[in-house]
Design an enzyme around this catalytic site. Sequence first.
Site, PDB file in Angstrom:
ATOM      1  N   ASP A   1       0.919  -1.344  -0.086  1.00 42.57           N
ATOM      2  CA  ASP A   1      -0.151  -0.035  -0.112  1.00 42.57           C
ATOM      3  C   ASP A   1       0.644   1.003  -0.015  1.00 42.57           C
ATOM      4  O   ASP A   1       1.754   1.430   1.059  1.00 42.57           O
ATOM      5  CB  ASP A   1      -0.912   0.059   1.218  1.00 42.57           C
ATOM      6  CG  ASP A   1      -1.810   1.052   1.201  1.00 42.57           C
ATOM      7  OD1 ASP A   1      -1.589   2.188   0.612  1.00 42.57           O
ATOM      8  OD2 ASP A   1      -2.746   0.946   2.015  1.00 42.57           O
TER       9      ASP A   1
ATOM     10  N   TYR B   1     -10.812  15.133  -9.501  1.00 39.42           N
ATOM     11  CA  TYR B   1      -9.918  14.466 -10.731  1.00 39.42           C
ATOM     12  C   TYR B   1      -8.965  15.112 -11.439  1.00 39.42           C
ATOM     13  O   TYR B   1      -7.656  14.869 -11.736  1.00 39.42           O
ATOM     14  CB  TYR B   1     -10.886  13.636 -11.728  1.00 39.42           C
ATOM     15  CG  TYR B   1     -10.338  12.775 -12.986  1.00 39.42           C
ATOM     16  CD1 TYR B   1     -10.463  11.342 -12.500  1.00 39.42           C
ATOM     17  CD2 TYR B   1     -10.072  13.270 -13.905  1.00 39.42           C
ATOM     18  CE1 TYR B   1      -9.845  10.301 -13.458  1.00 39.42           C
ATOM     19  CE2 TYR B   1      -9.560  12.416 -15.011  1.00 39.42           C
ATOM     20  CZ  TYR B   1      -9.340  11.024 -14.543  1.00 39.42           C
ATOM     21  OH  TYR B   1      -8.717  10.410 -15.490  1.00 39.42           O
TER      22      TYR B   1
ATOM     23  N   LYS C   1      -5.072  14.707 -11.568  1.00 43.30           N
ATOM     24  CA  LYS C   1      -4.128  14.623 -13.175  1.00 43.30           C
ATOM     25  C   LYS C   1      -3.282  15.706 -13.283  1.00 43.30           C
ATOM     26  O   LYS C   1      -2.219  15.357 -13.631  1.00 43.30           O
ATOM     27  CB  LYS C   1      -5.082  14.408 -14.052  1.00 43.30           C
ATOM     28  CG  LYS C   1      -5.931  13.067 -13.781  1.00 43.30           C
ATOM     29  CD  LYS C   1      -5.146  11.629 -13.629  1.00 43.30           C
ATOM     30  CE  LYS C   1      -6.066  10.659 -13.293  1.00 43.30           C
ATOM     31  NZ  LYS C   1      -5.286   9.404 -12.685  1.00 43.30           N
TER      32      LYS C   1
END
Length: 304
Positions: A74, A174, A178
Amino acid sequence: MSGPLQDTVALVAGATRGAGRGIAVELGAAGATVYVTGRSTRERRSEYDRPETIEDTADLVTAAGGRGIAVPVDHLDQPAVRALVERIDHEQGRLDLLVNDIWGGEKLFEWDTPVWEHDLDNGLRLLRLAVETHAITSHFALPLLLRRPGGLVVEMTDGTADYNRDTYRVNFFYDLAKASVLRMAFALGHELGPRGATAVALTPGWLRSELMLDAYGVREVNWRDALARQPHFAISETPRYVGRAVAALAADPEVARLNGQSLSSGGLAQVYGFTDLDGSRPDAWRYLVEVQDAGKPADVTGYR
């Protein structure tokens, strides 16, 4: 093992499925030793609750001609990431290529939902998975990568810098995620370049990942059946296409000329001459601007 990357040690962080798996397999096909990480194993699935595992990815790397080594990690767990890098150092004594492909956000974002309506916990979790994981991994892995000159870091994102600068991507969280990864590559380029290494940002086009194929109710063998529902899907590409882009970058002795740049699978195919599995060269980001976003009918002529 043989191939242009037979002496290369790579870490593909986030290689369970999608682009990460495609990259790992193509690095294996070029002869590399590839450590593949993720949270989904044969004994335990992540919250994605999907069948793909890092052990399967490692097996595919080995079958392709390289050496695949699966390590459950993780990447928000700092001691686990430190232990991963220490293991690579102990077993290999070097790291030549780091691919930061950690994501895990598909189930967390809400399409076209403004920040004040979006689930806040999910949005913040998305940012942690998409941004914090990359920073943690770079923090621990880069000292090993810098031990030898010529190292390469590939920050995987969605969209080129030019496209994302002018285009709102899905929603606040989002879009921010990005854009952040693109900026990471730019910043790493400034920090790594003077120290003999290279960092780039890389995006696939419209990726036919396992999740995307499932969303359209198709498989790779019949993916074109999805065109009845979404004609622009004709520009899509396999995860192996961006994998070939990474393999080409890793084998390029002059890759430093690209330091800090934003790259795409379609753009690099024109530079290095590789193709997708079907022999085509999809150029998705040019297509999106000139055809899909321009409101024109789907027509991939001249774009793949």
